[in-house]
Scaffold this motif. Structure first.
Motif, mmCIF file in Angstrom:
data_model
loop_
_atom_site.group_PDB
_atom_site.id
_atom_site.type_symbol
_atom_site.label_atom_id
_atom_site.label_comp_id
_atom_site.label_asym_id
_atom_site.label_seq_id
_atom_site.Cartn_x
_atom_site.Cartn_y
_atom_site.Cartn_z
ATOM 1 N N PRO A 9 0.820 -1.215 0.000
ATOM 2 C CA PRO A 9 0.000 0.000 0.000
ATOM 3 C C PRO A 9 0.854 1.265 0.000
ATOM 4 C CG PRO A 9 0.193 -0.791 2.242
ATOM 5 C CD PRO A 9 1.044 -1.708 1.375
ATOM 6 N N GLY A 10 1.735 1.363 -0.968
ATOM 7 C CA GLY A 10 2.644 2.484 -1.037
ATOM 8 C C GLY A 10 2.233 3.492 -2.091
ATOM 9 N N PHE A 24 9.568 -2.247 2.844
ATOM 10 C CA PHE A 24 9.531 -0.872 2.342
ATOM 11 C C PHE A 24 10.947 -0.301 2.326
ATOM 12 C CE2 PHE A 24 5.504 -1.894 4.385
ATOM 13 C CZ PHE A 24 4.604 -1.637 3.355
ATOM 14 N N ALA A 25 11.809 -0.957 1.571
ATOM 15 C CA ALA A 25 13.245 -0.679 1.631
ATOM 16 C C ALA A 25 13.582 0.763 1.275
ATOM 17 C CB ALA A 25 13.992 -1.632 0.705
ATOM 18 N N ALA A 26 12.880 1.342 0.308
ATOM 19 C CA ALA A 26 13.199 2.704 -0.109
ATOM 20 C C ALA A 26 12.977 3.702 1.017
ATOM 21 C CB ALA A 26 12.359 3.094 -1.325
ATOM 22 N N MET A 27 12.018 3.428 1.901
ATOM 23 C CA MET A 27 11.766 4.286 3.048
ATOM 24 C C MET A 27 12.626 3.895 4.246
ATOM 25 S SD MET A 27 7.605 4.707 3.051
ATOM 26 C CE MET A 27 7.569 5.869 4.422
ATOM 27 N N ALA A 62 3.706 -4.781 10.024
ATOM 28 C CA ALA A 62 3.995 -6.211 9.886
ATOM 29 C C ALA A 62 5.139 -6.489 8.931
ATOM 30 C CB ALA A 62 2.734 -6.950 9.422
ATOM 31 N N TRP A 63 5.325 -5.657 7.924
ATOM 32 C CA TRP A 63 6.274 -5.962 6.858
ATOM 33 C C TRP A 63 7.597 -5.206 6.967
ATOM 34 C CZ3 TRP A 63 2.477 -5.407 2.098
ATOM 35 C CH2 TRP A 63 1.528 -6.446 2.150
ATOM 36 N N SER A 64 7.754 -4.388 7.975
ATOM 37 C CA SER A 64 8.987 -3.613 8.112
ATOM 38 C C SER A 64 9.860 -4.185 9.216
ATOM 39 C CB SER A 64 8.663 -2.149 8.408
ATOM 40 O OG SER A 64 8.060 -2.022 9.687
ATOM 41 N N GLN A 71 13.761 -0.606 -11.572
ATOM 42 C CA GLN A 71 13.901 -1.113 -10.209
ATOM 43 C C GLN A 71 12.537 -1.106 -9.538
ATOM 44 O OE1 GLN A 71 13.641 -0.090 -6.830
ATOM 45 N NE2 GLN A 71 14.736 -1.894 -6.077
ATOM 46 N N GLY A 72 12.295 -2.096 -8.660
ATOM 47 C CA GLY A 72 11.020 -2.096 -7.957
ATOM 48 C C GLY A 72 10.948 -3.109 -6.841
ATOM 49 N N GLY A 73 9.986 -2.872 -5.949
ATOM 50 C CA GLY A 73 9.628 -3.802 -4.886
ATOM 51 C C GLY A 73 8.116 -3.969 -4.867
#
Length: 340
Positions: free
Chosen positions: A58-59, A317-320, A224-226, A131-133
């Motif tokens: 949900p980014g 959420f690696a970019a953040m 949950a995912w970070s 590039q993407g996640g």
């Protein structure tokens, strides 16, 4: 949630976050029957390579606001200006500022086609990196499969491989670990996928009616995912969380953001069965990523993996979460591919 919603209602400054986004050049273009929103940030280097960044759910493009300067102006962060990229970061069709009511809905394949047209047909980049996640990793992989002649390479921070517990016979210890992880994921963590992929409209009414409900639905995933250890504000500030949530709320785009899940559940896998992605591929595995397939599994689909990095900290959420680490990986991977 009560603390977050109180802050959102009484203290959050949307105009400050809006101004933060507006420091980056933004555009809209009519493509594939929608008005596609994208950031287009020139690189500050001798020969910046074009790089397409794709976010997920949900980014939003708010995920990239710390990452982009590290890619466009590496010298500012102690890097080599020769590694600079010109970054193009679209809002996925149906997300944020790439949504208006009644527009067509897009699955992964259609998003990839739209982004390929943006990069080459609109912006004139005959060759570019991607590039993407999250969904962005699926879009990036699909671009590498469908448009290999246009891509210098692809870099992923989530590995978009099939999630089939029966796919491995006689698994190695590392593959057994992954299968156990996958079984837990399928049992405990995929409820959101099933409702978004089978009854998206029902859920959309609820989340479009209630800002608290919308915030809860999104924040739970960031927690949950970070790599936050259960304390979400140890990784994300309230302002950064609420900037992303507010973009969904103000645009009314939560229902349309579910569409890739519906399309995925009612269509084929984005990389057709038996097919592979053959262009140069880089991957960095963050320790709190939602699934961490071993290289032996990834190589069944991605047959030209040239960089596989294990990261020390970070999650989905690696970019953040880890913009410095992710930017360094992207620069390292694409450096030898820019003129290859």
């Amino acid at each position: 949630m009560s603390t977050l919603v109180e802050y959102w209602r009484d203290h959050f400054d949307w105009r400050a976050q809006e101004a933060r986004l507006n420091t980056f050049p933004q555009y809209k273009v009519r493509l594939h029957a929608i008005d596609l929103h994208f950031l287009h940030v020139p690189g500050k280097g001798p020969d910046p390579h074009p790089l397409l960044l794709s976010h997920g759910w949900p980014g939003s493009v708010f995920e990239f606001l710390e990452l982009i300067p590290r890619l466009t102006d590496p010298e500012r962060f102690g890097g080599d200006p020769a590694d600079a990229f010109t970054v193009v970061a679209p809002s996925l069709p149906g997300y944020g500022l790439s949504f208006t009511p009644g527009q067509p809905r897009f699955g992964v394949e259609a998003i990839a086609d739209c982004f390929a047209e943006l990069m080459s047909g609109v912006l004139g980049y005959e060759r570019f990196a991607a590039q993407g996640g999250d969904w962005g990793s699926f879009v990036t992989a699909r671009l590498g499969y469908a448009y290999p002649e246009r891509l210098s390479g692809i870099h992923l921070n989530m590995m978009p491989v099939r999630r089939d517990p029966q796919m491995l016979s006689n698994p190695t210890p590392e593959e057994s670990r992954y299968l156990e992880e996958l079984q837990v994921w399928l049992k405990e963590e995929t409820g959101y996928q099933w409702i978004q992929g089978t009854r998206p409209q029902t859920l959309a009414f609820a989340l479009t009616d209630s800002p608290t409900g919308l915030a809860a639905w999104i924040v739970e995933k960031f927690r949950a995912w970070s790599d936050c250890g259960g304390d979400i504000e140890a990784v994300f500030s309230r302002d950064h969380l609420l900037a992303n949530i507010s973009l969904y709320w103000f645009t009314g785009a939560i229902g349309s953001s579910f569409w890739p899940y519906y399309a995925r559940m009612h269509g084929p896998w984005p990389i057709p069965s038996g097919e592979t992605v053959t262009i140069p591929t880089g991957y960095c595995e963050f320790p709190r990523e939602i699934l961490r397939p071993p290289r032996s599994v990834a190589e069944r689909t991605f047959t030209n993996i040239q960089r596989w990095s294990m990261m020390k900290r970070g999650g989905h959420f690696a970019a953040m979460e880890q913009p410095d680490a992710l930017a360094a990986e992207v620069r390292e991977f694409f450096r030898p591919l820019r003129r290859a």
